[in-house]
Design an enzyme around this catalytic site. Structure first.
Site, short mmCIF file in Angstrom:
data_model
loop_
_atom_site.label_atom_id
_atom_site.label_comp_id
_atom_site.label_asym_id
_atom_site.label_seq_id
_atom_site.Cartn_x
_atom_site.Cartn_y
_atom_site.Cartn_z
N TYR A 142 0.83 -1.20 0.00
CA TYR A 142 0.00 0.00 0.00
C TYR A 142 0.86 1.25 0.00
O TYR A 142 0.67 2.16 -0.82
CB TYR A 142 -0.93 -0.01 1.22
N LYS A 146 1.09 3.94 -3.22
CA LYS A 146 0.67 5.33 -3.05
C LYS A 146 1.85 6.28 -3.21
O LYS A 146 1.70 7.40 -3.74
CB LYS A 146 0.01 5.52 -1.68
#
Length: 267
Positions: A142, A146
């Site tokens: 994650y 991002k």
């Protein structure tokens, strides 16, 4: 003239809150969902779109363009949470995480930029995460996906500047939404070398989300960005300690900062 706003992942959570707030402010809002027919309470139109499928993206954008003639603001909000020790996460889930969080926004931008270039104006807001500014334990996929979107934003911003298009990123911290229930969790395996530490981390992370800010805070921040004459390149929206952590990473020695993060997650 009311601005036309197109929001991916707008059937729940932050996307829904942004759409409702902008709708109440007088904007023409269209949101997307993989299954819009299942959503009965949306106050703005939802069109079918899957960020993993380029053809659905093109059809959705063409539908809005046919109705409104343009899209003034794209909010790339759709994303996927994923947790687990890097060693335990399957390669398939790593690919899926990047496909949703990084390649998904790229697909949407590639589909909408020709229309914005034709109009010689537009605003693209990529919703990233404060987790993208720092590698977090058990959130490697994650955080890195991002973080990649943050850097992509910088590159594309320079590429499209001459066409009158602004590209910015907004990195939210923890918000009280359903993101925890929608995350992919690598199962806690009895045989995993990370079982104890991962179990503690899951508890801390979910409690943090439950105590997060009201999504309305994010909606108001997005509204200010849309109304700004000269929007900044990067925005950070979250609790004070979340935002200050980005500053601390820049000024503290690497291992000192790493220790602070490990202590926070009880590692």
């Amino acid at each position: 003239m009311d601005k036309v706003v197109f929001i991916t992942g707008a059937s729940s959570g932050i996307g829904k809150s942004i759409g409702e707030y902008l709708k109440n402010k007088g904007y023409i809002v269209y949101g997307t969902s993989r299954t819009p027919e299942r959503i009965k309470d949306s106050v703005f139109p939802l069109v079918a779109l899957d960020v993993l499928n380029s053809s659905t993206i093109s059809v959705a954008i063409e539908e809005v363009i046919a109705k409104e003639g343009r899209v003034d603001v794209l909010i790339n909000n759709a994303g996927k949470g994923i947790m687990g020790a890097m060693e335990d996460i399957t390669i398939e889930e790593v690919e899926n995480g990047f496909d949703t969080n990084f390649l998904g926004p790229i697909r949407v931008m590639k589909a909408i930029l020709p229309y914005m270039r034709k109009e010689q104006k537009g605003l693209i807001i990529n919703v990233t995460s404060l987790a993208g500014y720092s590698g977090l334990p058990f959130r490697s996929v994650y955080s890195s996906s991002k973080g990649a979107l943050e850097l992509l934003t910088e590159s594309v911003s320079m590429e499209v500047k001459n066409f009158g298009i602004d590209v910015v990123s907004v990195a939210p911290g923890s918000f009280a939404t359903n993101i925890a229930s929608g995350r992919y969790y690598t199962p806690v395996s009895e045989n995993s070398a990370y079982k104890e530490a991962y179990s503690k981390n899951l508890k801390v992370s979910d409690e943090y989300v439950n105590q997060g800010l009201n999504p309305l805070v994010m909606a108001k921040a997005i509204h200010k960005i849309i109304e700004a004459k000269k929007p900044k390149l990067h925005y950070k929206v979250g609790a004070f300690m979340e935002r200050i952590s980005v500053v601390l990473k820049r000024i503290l020695p690497d291992r000192v900062y790493e220790k602070l993060i490990m202590n926070h997650y009880k590692l």
